[in-house]
Design an enzyme around this catalytic site. Structure first.
Site, PDB file in Angstrom:
ATOM      1  N   GLU A  49       0.969  -1.197   0.017  1.00  0.00           N
ATOM      2  CA  GLU A  49      -0.150   0.130   0.181  1.00  0.00           C
ATOM      3  C   GLU A  49       0.697   1.239   0.100  1.00  0.00           C
ATOM      4  OE1 GLU A  49      -3.038  -0.021  -0.577  1.00  0.00           O
ATOM      5  OE2 GLU A  49      -3.774  -1.896   0.295  1.00  0.00           O
ATOM      6  N   ARG A  53       0.578   3.765  -3.106  1.00  0.00           N
ATOM      7  CA  ARG A  53       0.138   4.872  -2.883  1.00  0.00           C
ATOM      8  C   ARG A  53       0.947   6.095  -2.765  1.00  0.00           C
ATOM      9  NH1 ARG A  53      -5.797   3.471   0.141  1.00  0.00           N
ATOM     10  NH2 ARG A  53      -5.695   1.161  -0.289  1.00  0.00           N
ATOM     11  N   ASP A 190      -5.500  -9.960  -7.823  1.00  0.00           N
ATOM     12  CA  ASP A 190      -5.626  -8.981  -8.793  1.00  0.00           C
ATOM     13  C   ASP A 190      -4.465  -8.275  -9.544  1.00  0.00           C
ATOM     14  OD1 ASP A 190      -5.133  -7.737  -6.331  1.00  0.00           O
ATOM     15  OD2 ASP A 190      -7.114  -6.325  -6.588  1.00  0.00           O
ATOM     16  N   GLU A 360     -12.447   0.418 -10.030  1.00  0.00           N
ATOM     17  CA  GLU A 360     -12.211  -0.459 -11.029  1.00  0.00           C
ATOM     18  C   GLU A 360     -12.779  -0.350 -12.012  1.00  0.00           C
ATOM     19  OE1 GLU A 360     -12.155  -1.676  -7.706  1.00  0.00           O
ATOM     20  OE2 GLU A 360      -9.931  -1.605  -7.305  1.00  0.00           O
TER      21      GLU A 360
HETATM   22  C1  DMJ Z   1      -6.370   0.338  -4.889  1.00  0.00           C
HETATM   23  O1  DMJ Z   1      -5.441   0.504  -3.711  1.00  0.00           O
HETATM   24  C2  DMJ Z   1      -5.619  -0.132  -5.796  1.00  0.00           C
HETATM   25  O2  DMJ Z   1      -6.267  -0.191  -7.064  1.00  0.00           O
HETATM   26  C3  DMJ Z   1      -5.406  -1.708  -5.646  1.00  0.00           C
HETATM   27  O3  DMJ Z   1      -4.804  -2.247  -6.650  1.00  0.00           O
HETATM   28  C4  DMJ Z   1      -6.646  -2.340  -5.329  1.00  0.00           C
HETATM   29  N1  DMJ Z   1      -7.481  -1.864  -4.405  1.00  0.00           N
HETATM   30  C5  DMJ Z   1      -7.813  -0.456  -4.273  1.00  0.00           C
HETATM   31  C6  DMJ Z   1      -8.882   0.078  -5.028  1.00  0.00           C
HETATM   32  O4  DMJ Z   1      -9.905  -0.479  -4.945  1.00  0.00           O
END
Ligand code: DMJ
Length: 471
Positions: A49, A53, A190, A360
């Site tokens: 994260e 981010r 994912d 998404e």
């Molecule tokens: C975000 O932090 C990123 O897109 C991550 O890959 C998946 N989760 C969140 C958004 O849903």
């Protein structure tokens, strides 16, 4: 998150402010970064994260400040300096026996910390979604340490030669082996898949395109099936791995996939341009059809609810035969476009009915619109935007919030706004309605938190340092 603050919301939204030309809050944010922000804090943070981010946000702000002269001076080094300091702390997370990163890092002490849950394993998506950020930093600084740490992760994962390129969702940082058989494209799986074609697009390294092609074939053979009534295509889960029965469940998180499939097929060009290229094949046409079908299902997650907003997780009505292993040889049936039929196929369970304002679907709508030019994607995006406006604005109109349940109007609200609402959802909506040459997909690649980074030609020793083992 920490007494001195880590600027979570501020940093994640820097490039959104830049792209929207919001110069006043941007100046305030920059001042705070310059004067107040320190990473030297005795604070545990999640490795992934913080990379996607914070590092992603700073690197993108650095990049955009060189591209959008009106919002910053070209010689502004504050974003890059903060990104380097942070990355040098996050490197501690990669000091495991295998090279798979630990789930967390203590920023001040510079030590990696194994997950306190999941038998100490790291999640696959988290381990394998730091590469765009680390490689761009190597490109900017000429220091290859970030590049090497990042690519080692993919080498370790690929060495396990998983069938169809589909990886289980937990991997142990010390031993470098998977600790479960469970496979899914939603949470914890994912963005491993998302970063395969994106790594190829970022640097041109063909090894990642090979891996993506293998994984996409694997998804078609083992994960993608259809609903009972309307034959909507969806990505199911394999709780016990390849060769076992599918579970008819799809996280909203999976909706990054339609856009990513289209991006990989066209390499960011418009479909019309891509079709003219010599490498364009029947396979690419098929991939584009698949992207369009999955996009429709993701839109369906919004269209079938009372609020017009998607739940966190959807379950589907599906025939037993369509949940049997090895779907590859089956022929698809025609999808119905009737909302009445769609409603018969979506099941929303109470514990899955919340909405975290996730990006998404609008992310994929943005990519699908840029690539195909089909206005329908803008229309769906506009309806989603209106539903967010109507239901997620806080009582006094001074912010937006997550929802408890998308099935009731008015929906019960939570008291929380995730930073990806600002970093991703609003940015992708803004770009969906911007001119096509603003942040073109042929020039930038969006990290998984929607932070645009440049595609570049690596120089010197920045090249692929590993080879795939024969399958
Ligand atoms: C975000 O932090 C990123 O897109 C991550 O890959 C998946 N989760 C969140 C958004 O849903």
């Amino acid at each position: 998150m920490s007494p001195k603050g880590l600027g979570w919301i501020i940093i994640d939204s820097l490039d959104t402010m830049m792209l929207m030309n919001l110069t006043e809050p941007l100046a305030e944010a920059r001042k705070w970064l310059h004067r107040e922000l320190t990473w030297d804090q005795d604070q545990d943070v999640n490795t992934f994260e913080t990379t996607i981010r914070m590092m992603g946000g700073l690197l993108s702000a650095h990049y955009l400040s060189t591209q959008l002269p009106d919002i910053s001076s070209k010689r502004d080094s504050v974003y890059l300096a903060k990104a380097i300091d942070l990355a040098d702390r996050l490197l501690a997370g990669f000091e495991s026996q295998s090279g798979i990163p630990y789930a967390s890092v203590n920023l001040g002490k510079k030590v990696g910390i194994q997950s306190h849950a999941d038998g100490g394993a790291s999640s696959t998506a988290e381990a394998a979604t730091v590469q765009l950020e680390m490689k761009y930093l190597s490109h900017l600084t000429g220091n290859d340490v970030y590049w090497r740490r990042a690519e080692k992760v993919i080498e370790v994962l690929d060495a396990q030669k998983m069938e169809g390129g589909l990886l289980p969702i937990f991997v142990h940082a010390e031993y470098g082996v998977f600790t479960t058989r469970e496979i899914r494209l939603g949470s914890r799986g994912d963005s491993y898949y998302e970063y395969l074609p994106k790594q190829y697009l970022q640097t041109g390294e063909s090894i990642y395109l090979d891996m993506w092609n293998e994984a996409l074939e694997g998804m078609k053979s083992h994960l993608i099936t259809e609903t009972k009534h309307s034959k909507l295509k969806f990505v199911a889960e394999l709780p016990l791995g390849v060769g076992d029965t599918l579970s008819p469940k799809m996280d909203h998180l999976v909706c990054f996939l339609p856009g990513t499939i289209a991006l990989a097929a066209t390499q960011g060009r418009t479909l019309a341009e891509a079709r003219k290229s010599l490498e364009w094949t029947e396979q690419h046409e098929e991939d584009m059809n698949l992207a369009a079908e999955l996009m429709k299902t993701c839109w369906g997650m919004y269209a079938v609810t009372e609020t017009g907003l998607a739940p966190e997780i959807a379950w589907f009505e599906a025939a037993d035969d369509d949940l049997k292993p090895d779907l590859g040889s089956r022929r698809w049936r025609r999808t119905s476009n009737s909302l009445r039929n769609w409603k018969k196929d979506f099941i929303i369970k109470p514990l899955d009915a919340h909405n975290l304002q996730r990006p998404e679907t609008v992310e994929s709508l943005f990519m699908m619109y840029r690539i195909t030019g089909d206005n329908m994607y803008r229309e769906w995006g506009w309806k989603i935007f209106q539903a967010f406006q109507k239901h997620t604005k806080t009582t006094f109109g001074d912010g937006y919030t997550s929802l408890e349940d998308v099935r009731t109007v008015p929906p019960k609200t939570r008291d929380n706004m995730e930073s990806f609402w600002l970093a991703e959802t609003l940015k992708y909506l803004h770009l969906l309605f911007s001119s096509e040459d603003y942040m073109p997909l042929t020039e930038v690649v969006f990290n998984t938190e929607a932070h645009p980074l440049p595609r570049f030609t690596p120089q010197g020793n920045l090249k692929t340092g590993w080879m795939r083992m024969p399958r």
